[in-house]
Design a protein around this motif. Structure first.
Motif, PDB file in Angstrom:
ATOM      1  N   GLU A  62       9.988 -37.721  41.052  1.00 14.03           N
ATOM      2  CA  GLU A  62       9.296 -36.483  40.689  1.00 14.03           C
ATOM      3  C   GLU A  62      10.263 -35.455  40.106  1.00 14.03           C
ATOM      4  OE1 GLU A  62       9.033 -37.971  43.711  1.00 14.03           O
ATOM      5  OE2 GLU A  62       7.019 -38.795  43.471  1.00 14.03           O
ATOM      6  N   VAL A  63      11.429 -35.332  40.710  1.00  7.66           N
ATOM      7  CA  VAL A  63      12.441 -34.390  40.214  1.00  7.66           C
ATOM      8  C   VAL A  63      12.997 -34.883  38.879  1.00  7.66           C
ATOM      9  CG1 VAL A  63      14.741 -33.429  40.681  1.00  7.66           C
ATOM     10  CG2 VAL A  63      13.029 -33.540  42.510  1.00  7.66           C
ATOM     11  N   PHE A  64      13.260 -36.181  38.783  1.00  3.43           N
ATOM     12  CA  PHE A  64      13.808 -36.765  37.554  1.00  3.43           C
ATOM     13  C   PHE A  64      12.880 -36.511  36.369  1.00  3.43           C
ATOM     14  CE2 PHE A  64      14.657 -40.255  34.607  1.00  3.43           C
ATOM     15  CZ  PHE A  64      16.036 -40.200  34.510  1.00  3.43           C
ATOM     16  N   THR A  65      11.587 -36.739  36.546  1.00  2.00           N
ATOM     17  CA  THR A  65      10.654 -36.528  35.434  1.00  2.00           C
ATOM     18  C   THR A  65      10.437 -35.048  35.143  1.00  2.00           C
ATOM     19  OG1 THR A  65       8.773 -36.768  36.935  1.00  2.00           O
ATOM     20  CG2 THR A  65       9.456 -38.721  35.719  1.00  2.00           C
ATOM     21  N   ASN A  68      13.443 -34.084  33.082  1.00  2.94           N
ATOM     22  CA  ASN A  68      13.535 -34.833  31.819  1.00  2.94           C
ATOM     23  C   ASN A  68      12.137 -35.172  31.295  1.00  2.94           C
ATOM     24  OD1 ASN A  68      16.600 -35.411  31.834  1.00  2.94           O
ATOM     25  ND2 ASN A  68      15.922 -36.059  33.862  1.00  2.94           N
ATOM     26  N   PRO A  69      11.319 -34.160  30.989  1.00  2.00           N
ATOM     27  CA  PRO A  69       9.920 -34.423  30.648  1.00  2.00           C
ATOM     28  C   PRO A  69       9.722 -35.212  29.354  1.00  2.00           C
ATOM     29  CG  PRO A  69      10.458 -32.146  30.202  1.00  2.00           C
ATOM     30  CD  PRO A  69      11.642 -32.742  30.917  1.00  2.00           C
ATOM     31  N   ASN A  70      10.634 -35.149  28.436  1.00  2.00           N
ATOM     32  CA  ASN A  70      10.483 -35.842  27.148  1.00  2.00           C
ATOM     33  C   ASN A  70      11.273 -37.140  27.081  1.00  2.00           C
ATOM     34  OD1 ASN A  70       8.832 -33.785  26.125  1.00  2.00           O
ATOM     35  ND2 ASN A  70      10.629 -32.560  25.638  1.00  2.00           N
ATOM     36  N   CYS A  83      19.282 -34.840  32.503  1.00  2.00           N
ATOM     37  CA  CYS A  83      19.446 -33.747  33.457  1.00  2.00           C
ATOM     38  C   CYS A  83      19.240 -34.304  34.863  1.00  2.00           C
ATOM     39  CB  CYS A  83      18.439 -32.635  33.169  1.00  2.00           C
ATOM     40  SG  CYS A  83      18.623 -31.205  34.250  1.00  2.00           S
ATOM     41  N   LEU A  84      20.221 -34.089  35.734  1.00  9.48           N
ATOM     42  CA  LEU A  84      20.156 -34.595  37.106  1.00  9.48           C
ATOM     43  C   LEU A  84      19.881 -33.518  38.136  1.00  9.48           C
ATOM     44  CD1 LEU A  84      23.207 -37.006  36.911  1.00  9.48           C
ATOM     45  CD2 LEU A  84      20.779 -37.595  36.725  1.00  9.48           C
TER      46      LEU A  84
END
Length: 89
Positions: A62-65, A68-70, A83-84
């Motif tokens: 959930e945090v990863f997406t 990094n939405p695109n 982005c981490l």
């Protein structure tokens, strides 16, 4: 001459990647938009997958997406900035 153009293109791509990573606009809980500021960025390597990056850096999906939405995990390339960690302002 072509080598100089390659270096300029690489620098511009690098700066654009940082700009995009630091200027994501996210909806907040109160209905307004907030800006995501990345505080930890990773450059993808040849064998990386979204799953391996999440596992190696202990980032939940959930945090990863959200960070990094695109990101298209099927078309990730070497050197792509991921982005981490970050925060919204």
């Amino acid at each position: 001459m072509a080598r100089a153009n390659y270096k300029v293109s690489f620098v511009l791509l690098f700066l654009l990647s940082i700009y995009v990573a630091e200027s994501r606009i996210l909806p907040s809980e109160n209905g307004t938009n907030s800006v995501l500021v990345c505080s930890k960025i990773y450059g993808a390597n040849i064998e990386d997958t979204c799953f391996s990056i999440m596992r190696n850096f202990s980032v939940i999906p959930e945090v990863f997406t959200t960070f990094n939405p695109n990101l298209n995990c099927d078309k990730m390339f070497v050197g792509q900035w991921i982005c981490l960690d970050g925060s919204s302002i």
